[in-house]
Design a protein around this motif. Sequence first.
Motif, PDB file in Angstrom:
ATOM      1  N   ALA A  79      26.976  85.986  -3.243  1.00  0.00           N
ATOM      2  CA  ALA A  79      26.677  87.382  -2.906  1.00  0.00           C
ATOM      3  C   ALA A  79      25.297  87.478  -2.242  1.00  0.00           C
ATOM      4  N   LEU A  80      24.335  86.715  -2.738  1.00  0.00           N
ATOM      5  CA  LEU A  80      22.993  86.725  -2.142  1.00  0.00           C
ATOM      6  C   LEU A  80      23.029  86.165  -0.715  1.00  0.00           C
ATOM      7  N   GLY A  81      23.763  85.093  -0.509  1.00  0.00           N
ATOM      8  CA  GLY A  81      23.915  84.540   0.833  1.00  0.00           C
ATOM      9  C   GLY A  81      24.553  85.535   1.784  1.00  0.00           C
ATOM     10  N   GLU A  82      25.550  86.262   1.289  1.00  0.00           N
ATOM     11  CA  GLU A  82      26.204  87.295   2.108  1.00  0.00           C
ATOM     12  C   GLU A  82      25.246  88.437   2.417  1.00  0.00           C
ATOM     13  N   GLN A  83      24.390  88.789   1.453  1.00  0.00           N
ATOM     14  CA  GLN A  83      23.401  89.843   1.703  1.00  0.00           C
ATOM     15  C   GLN A  83      22.477  89.447   2.844  1.00  0.00           C
ATOM     16  N   TRP A  84      22.052  88.176   2.863  1.00  0.00           N
ATOM     17  CA  TRP A  84      21.196  87.703   3.956  1.00  0.00           C
ATOM     18  C   TRP A  84      21.947  87.753   5.279  1.00  0.00           C
ATOM     19  N   ARG A  85      23.214  87.354   5.280  1.00  0.00           N
ATOM     20  CA  ARG A  85      23.998  87.400   6.515  1.00  0.00           C
ATOM     21  C   ARG A  85      24.092  88.839   7.022  1.00  0.00           C
ATOM     22  N   ASN A  89      22.624  90.305  10.489  1.00  0.00           N
ATOM     23  CA  ASN A  89      23.537  90.987  11.413  1.00  0.00           C
ATOM     24  C   ASN A  89      23.031  92.373  11.772  1.00  0.00           C
ATOM     25  N   ARG A  90      22.511  93.103  10.782  1.00  0.00           N
ATOM     26  CA  ARG A  90      21.959  94.438  11.060  1.00  0.00           C
ATOM     27  C   ARG A  90      20.759  94.336  11.989  1.00  0.00           C
ATOM     28  N   LEU A  91      19.895  93.354  11.741  1.00  0.00           N
ATOM     29  CA  LEU A  91      18.716  93.179  12.594  1.00  0.00           C
ATOM     30  C   LEU A  91      19.102  92.790  14.014  1.00  0.00           C
ATOM     31  N   ARG A  92      20.144  91.984  14.136  1.00  0.00           N
ATOM     32  CA  ARG A  92      20.599  91.526  15.449  1.00  0.00           C
ATOM     33  C   ARG A  92      21.390  92.601  16.177  1.00  0.00           C
ATOM     34  N   GLY A  93      22.115  93.411  15.442  1.00  0.00           N
ATOM     35  CA  GLY A  93      22.929  94.472  16.033  1.00  0.00           C
ATOM     36  C   GLY A  93      24.312  93.988  16.403  1.00  0.00           C
ATOM     37  N   ASP A  94      25.243  94.905  16.422  1.00  0.00           N
ATOM     38  CA  ASP A  94      26.642  94.574  16.690  1.00  0.00           C
ATOM     39  C   ASP A  94      26.880  94.116  18.123  1.00  0.00           C
ATOM     40  N   GLU A  95      25.994  94.436  19.058  1.00  0.00           N
ATOM     41  CA  GLU A  95      26.216  94.075  20.446  1.00  0.00           C
ATOM     42  C   GLU A  95      26.256  92.551  20.656  1.00  0.00           C
ATOM     43  N   HIS A  96      25.811  91.801  19.658  1.00  0.00           N
ATOM     44  CA  HIS A  96      25.827  90.341  19.769  1.00  0.00           C
ATOM     45  C   HIS A  96      27.129  89.733  19.284  1.00  0.00           C
ATOM     46  N   GLY A  97      28.030  90.569  18.762  1.00  0.00           N
ATOM     47  CA  GLY A  97      29.334  90.071  18.337  1.00  0.00           C
ATOM     48  C   GLY A  97      29.288  89.146  17.150  1.00  0.00           C
TER      49      GLY A  97
END
Length: 99
Positions: A79-85, A89-97
């Motif tokens: 769960a912690l690893g998923e939180q980091w992912r 992803n939020r920092l990178r934004g969805d435009e990066h797919g």
Amino acid sequence: MNFYKTTRWEEKRKRILKRDTHLCQECKRYGKRREGTTVHHVHPLRERPDLRLTTWNLISLCLTCHGKMHNRDTDELTALGEQWRERINRLRGDEHGIH
């Protein structure tokens, strides 16, 4: 050849540790100053080999925190690893797919 033995990985690892001032980024979130000695792939290498040397996919962790990122029996993210992912992803934004 084992990826973690390559010169490219060793050099990237050194750069990431330096970027993170050799501090565990998980401990740092809680105001602790613990030495980061391991570089973790937020998106696991086996899932996203294309991101193996991508700077934003790598964080410095202490051994204890790195152990908390993966289930050692299944090698799946915890769960912690998923939180980091999700955080990355939020920092990178969805435009990066990257989901």
